[in-house]
Design a protein around this motif. Structure first.
Motif, short mmCIF file in Angstrom:
data_model
loop_
_atom_site.label_atom_id
_atom_site.label_comp_id
_atom_site.label_asym_id
_atom_site.label_seq_id
_atom_site.Cartn_x
_atom_site.Cartn_y
_atom_site.Cartn_z
N GLN A 192 -19.59 -14.44 8.42
CA GLN A 192 -19.67 -13.10 8.99
C GLN A 192 -18.91 -12.07 8.16
N GLU A 210 -24.23 -4.36 9.04
CA GLU A 210 -23.57 -5.39 8.25
C GLU A 210 -24.06 -5.41 6.81
N ALA A 221 -22.58 -3.06 16.10
CA ALA A 221 -23.98 -2.88 15.69
C ALA A 221 -24.77 -2.01 16.66
N SER A 248 -20.63 -7.06 13.48
CA SER A 248 -21.70 -7.03 14.48
C SER A 248 -21.21 -6.49 15.83
N ASP A 292 -30.82 -3.71 14.12
CA ASP A 292 -29.96 -4.89 14.13
C ASP A 292 -29.78 -5.43 12.71
N GLY A 293 -28.54 -5.71 12.35
CA GLY A 293 -28.24 -6.28 11.04
C GLY A 293 -28.07 -5.25 9.94
#
Length: 258
Positions: free
Chosen positions: A80, A35, A101, A98, A31-32
């Motif tokens: 974002q 990005e 993701a 996201s 996750d993350g």
């Protein structure tokens, strides 16, 4: 008559845009992480989990059915990191990175591109937010109705541009190809060598390269993957990956039998 075709087109678009519930994605990043690794100007390729995805992957003989361009932060979307993509139902729109993701993705980064051209690339797609796909072009939608249409390999790419003659926005890579061509950045160009030497006695003729753009309606998400001018970025390898730190679950004989 046009309104009838528009209604038919809208119904087809809604059907083709629905997710496939049996879809099993291969998620390779935490996750993350996606990005964090994305930069402005990157092309994000997505495997896709909708009905139209199966048809596009079959026609292009590729894992990738969708593409989007990273444009970074936009004032109206807080902090974002945003992507611009073309959606069959909603047209050209901005979505947060996201969104993908938890899906199988790949980052394709143009090599050697200047900051000035990255900004021009970014503005090209931002200015087209809100453009809509013409639902009257039912022929453009019918080709995706069957996940594996009986089309010979040599005709599959051409089938993607079949229809109204107006570049279809059902294939998201069209608008991205237009953006890169607007700054004269190559994706998969046609290159021709011409002899510029006028001296007949010269041993070594001077062969000049002449570059030609392919029509943007013929580009597919796969082209950014195979292009020699884009670097493939894998998010998991940008954070000091250490395979020794992985915790593996031993497979039991009972699990093997299943």
């Amino acid at each position: 008559m046009g309104s009838v075709f528009a209604k038919m087109g809208k119904s087809l678009a809604t059907y083709l845009n629905k997710p496939v519930f049996a879809y099993d994605s291969v998620i390779l990043s935490q996750d993350g992480m996606l990005e964090q690794r994305l930069r402005v100007g990157d092309v994000l390729l997505v495997e896709g989990n909708r009905r139209i995805s199966s048809a596009i992957k079959y026609l292009t003989q590729s894992t990738w059915s969708h593409s989007a361009l990273c444009v970074g932060n936009l004032p109206e979307y807080a902090e974002q990191k945003m992507l611009i993509e073309a959606d069959l139902e909603n047209g050209v729109l901005a979505v947060p990175a996201s969104k993908y993701a938890r899906m199988h993705t790949r980052i394709c980064r143009p090599v050697g591109i200047s900051d000035v051209d990255i900004e021009r690339l970014r503005m090209f797609v931002i200015e087209r937010i809100g453009q809509q796909y013409d639902m009257k072009n039912v022929v453009d939608l019918l080709r995706y109705l069957f996940p594996t249409p009986p089309v010979p390999i040599r005709w599959r790419r051409k089938m993607l541009s079949l229809g109204s003659g107006d570049p279809t926005r059902a294939i998201c890579s069209t608008i991205i190809a237009q953006a890169f061509q607007s700054i004269k950045y190559p994706i998969l160009p046609t290159i021709e060598r011409r002899d510029n030497s006028r001296a007949s006695v010269s041993r070594h003729k001077n062969k000049a390269k002449v570059w030609y753009f392919r029509h943007h309606s013929l580009f597919t998400p796969r082209d950014f993957d195979v292009s020699p001018y884009f670097k493939i970025i894998k998010p998991t390898l940008g954070t000091d990956f250490d395979y020794k730190s992985l915790v593996w679950q031993e497979t039991t004989s009972q699990q093997k039998e299943r």
